[in-house]
Design a protein around this motif. Structure first.
Motif, PDB file in Angstrom:
ATOM      1  N   ILE A  11      47.683  29.564  25.469  1.00 58.27           N
ATOM      2  CA  ILE A  11      46.618  29.843  26.383  1.00 58.27           C
ATOM      3  C   ILE A  11      47.260  29.425  27.627  1.00 58.27           C
ATOM      4  O   ILE A  11      47.328  28.134  27.945  1.00 58.27           O
ATOM      5  CB  ILE A  11      45.342  29.117  25.997  1.00 58.27           C
ATOM      6  N   PRO A  12      47.501  30.168  28.760  1.00 62.61           N
ATOM      7  CA  PRO A  12      47.825  29.560  30.122  1.00 62.61           C
ATOM      8  C   PRO A  12      46.575  28.900  30.450  1.00 62.61           C
ATOM      9  O   PRO A  12      45.570  29.134  30.671  1.00 62.61           O
ATOM     10  CB  PRO A  12      48.235  30.861  30.691  1.00 62.61           C
ATOM     11  N   GLY A  13      47.090  28.001  31.275  1.00 69.44           N
ATOM     12  CA  GLY A  13      46.194  27.089  32.026  1.00 69.44           C
ATOM     13  C   GLY A  13      45.435  27.728  33.184  1.00 69.44           C
ATOM     14  O   GLY A  13      45.715  28.732  33.702  1.00 69.44           O
ATOM     15  N   GLY A  14      44.258  27.337  33.682  1.00 68.54           N
ATOM     16  CA  GLY A  14      43.570  27.770  34.652  1.00 68.54           C
ATOM     17  C   GLY A  14      41.957  27.293  34.898  1.00 68.54           C
ATOM     18  O   GLY A  14      41.661  26.466  34.105  1.00 68.54           O
ATOM     19  N   GLU A  15      41.528  27.910  35.726  1.00 63.72           N
ATOM     20  CA  GLU A  15      40.178  27.416  36.120  1.00 63.72           C
ATOM     21  C   GLU A  15      39.038  28.658  35.438  1.00 63.72           C
ATOM     22  O   GLU A  15      39.094  29.687  35.466  1.00 63.72           O
ATOM     23  CB  GLU A  15      39.755  27.385  37.383  1.00 63.72           C
ATOM     24  N   PHE A  16      37.916  27.970  34.986  1.00 63.57           N
ATOM     25  CA  PHE A  16      36.997  29.051  34.376  1.00 63.57           C
ATOM     26  C   PHE A  16      35.514  28.535  34.564  1.00 63.57           C
ATOM     27  O   PHE A  16      35.158  27.399  34.970  1.00 63.57           O
ATOM     28  CB  PHE A  16      37.208  29.374  32.968  1.00 63.57           C
ATOM     29  N   THR A  17      34.668  29.551  34.573  1.00 66.04           N
ATOM     30  CA  THR A  17      33.155  29.092  34.563  1.00 66.04           C
ATOM     31  C   THR A  17      32.673  28.581  33.291  1.00 66.04           C
ATOM     32  O   THR A  17      32.654  29.425  32.297  1.00 66.04           O
ATOM     33  CB  THR A  17      32.107  30.188  34.917  1.00 66.04           C
ATOM     34  N   MET A  18      32.346  27.386  33.050  1.00 68.70           N
ATOM     35  CA  MET A  18      31.795  26.670  31.816  1.00 68.70           C
ATOM     36  C   MET A  18      30.490  26.758  31.579  1.00 68.70           C
ATOM     37  O   MET A  18      29.792  26.408  32.783  1.00 68.70           O
ATOM     38  CB  MET A  18      32.553  25.351  31.857  1.00 68.70           C
ATOM     39  N   GLY A  19      29.727  26.821  30.364  1.00 65.92           N
ATOM     40  CA  GLY A  19      28.408  26.926  30.409  1.00 65.92           C
ATOM     41  C   GLY A  19      27.806  28.143  30.615  1.00 65.92           C
ATOM     42  O   GLY A  19      28.200  29.157  30.774  1.00 65.92           O
TER      43      GLY A  19
END
Length: 316
Positions: A11-19
């Motif tokens: 799973i490549p690192g990154g930013e995401f919208t959580m929740g």
């Protein structure tokens, strides 16, 4: 060409919208979260994999150990025996306000005997292992040279690259008319139509993978994470707090049933986050077969609808 660990996906690192702001209060606030790259099991740990671990280590699961009488001073001796919580559907409609109508503390229930003495794993070697506590999951992960995922790692991986989508496969429950996960169909908890083909757990990979190639991140079994539960999941890990209504069932040994009453734990147990929902999640009662969904669970809990998967980080 280099290959990663067996049955794991990178799973490549990154930013995401959580929740999520659309369902249950404990899923908020919606916020941006960044994670580093990691490997994660393609599927939940299976009965066959857990059996190899037990054979190699002699590990005795929480469900195989009698509850401590000091934790349950109100319990009678016949309650303080090894066992676990098993989903036992009633034959008629019941109030959804009392989980005891569909959960039973079954002496002798454990990972080898999912429905209690007399039940076996025959034909279920590739189903997710169940009746495992957080302690059991951590022991397995350590043996395998892995760890349990953080809540953020788990949710990021489960989303499969679909940022802010409702499900691991998009925003619609069905895809071209196809059922995408093992969840409850019918009137919970007495009517199971088995529209998805399964009454309880299903073999890992029976439903399509997400965008990262992971299967069963929604439905089948709830999965343990490494993080303590807080009502506001944007907070750092800290003291656990109750989310009120408990989806599908109770928190394991915090409510040992017997003789028509409960023997309640006298301590305030630590709770960790579980993710993903299970085959018992119904839209009318527990719409939690989504990456954003989360529940608190005591570390010694073991039930017939809870398992886990592991991660391996680059520093291991």
């Amino acid at each position: 060409m280099s290959f990663g660990p067996k049955n794991m996906a990178w799973i490549p690192g990154g930013e995401f919208t959580m929740g999520s702001a659309d369902h249950y209060a404990e899923e908020g606030p919606v916020h941006r979260r960044e994670v580093g790259g990691f490997w994660i099991d393609v599927h939940p740990v299976t009965n066959a994999e857990f059996r190899r671990f037990v054979k190699d280590t002699g590990h005795v699961t929480t469900a195989e150990v009698p509850p401590d009488p000091e934790d349950y001073p109100e319990a009678s001796p016949d309650q303080l025996v090894p066992g676990s919580l098993v989903f036992t559907p009633p034959g008629h409609p019941v109030s959804l306000d009392d989980f005891r109508a569909w959960w039973s503390w079954v002496p002798g229930a454990q990972w080898r005997h999912p429905e209690g003495p007399g039940s076996t794993l025959h034909g279920r070697e590739l189903h997710p292992v169940t009746h495992v506590s957080h302690l059991d999951a951590v022991a397995y992960a350590s043996w395998a040279g892995k760890a349990l995922p953080t809540e953020a790692e788990w949710e990021y991986a489960a989303r499969g690259g679909l940022d802010a989508a409702t499900y691991a496969w998009g925003d619609d429950f069905l895809v071209d008319g196809r059922i995408m996960a093992n969840t409850w169909h019918g009137r919970f908890p007495h009517e199971n139509l088995r529209t998805d083909g399964y009454e309880r757990t299903s073999p890992v990979g029976a439903f399509p993978p997400n965008g990262y190639g992971l299967v069963d991140v929604c439905g089948n079994v709830w999965e343990w994470t490494a993080d303590r539960f807080t009502q506001d999941h944007a907070m750092a890990s800290g003291a656990s707090r109750s989310s009120g209504h408990q989806c599908c069932g109770p928190s394991g040994r915090s409510s040992i049933e017997g003789q028509g009453h409960e023997a309640e734990r006298q301590t305030s147990p630590v709770r960790n986050v579980i993710k993903g929902g299970s085959h018992l999640c119904a839209p009318s009662y527990c719409l939690r077969y989504r990456p954003a969904a989360r529940q608190p669970q005591t570390l010694d809990s073991s039930t017939s609808h809870m398992g886990f998967r592991c991660v391996r980080r680059l520093d291991r």
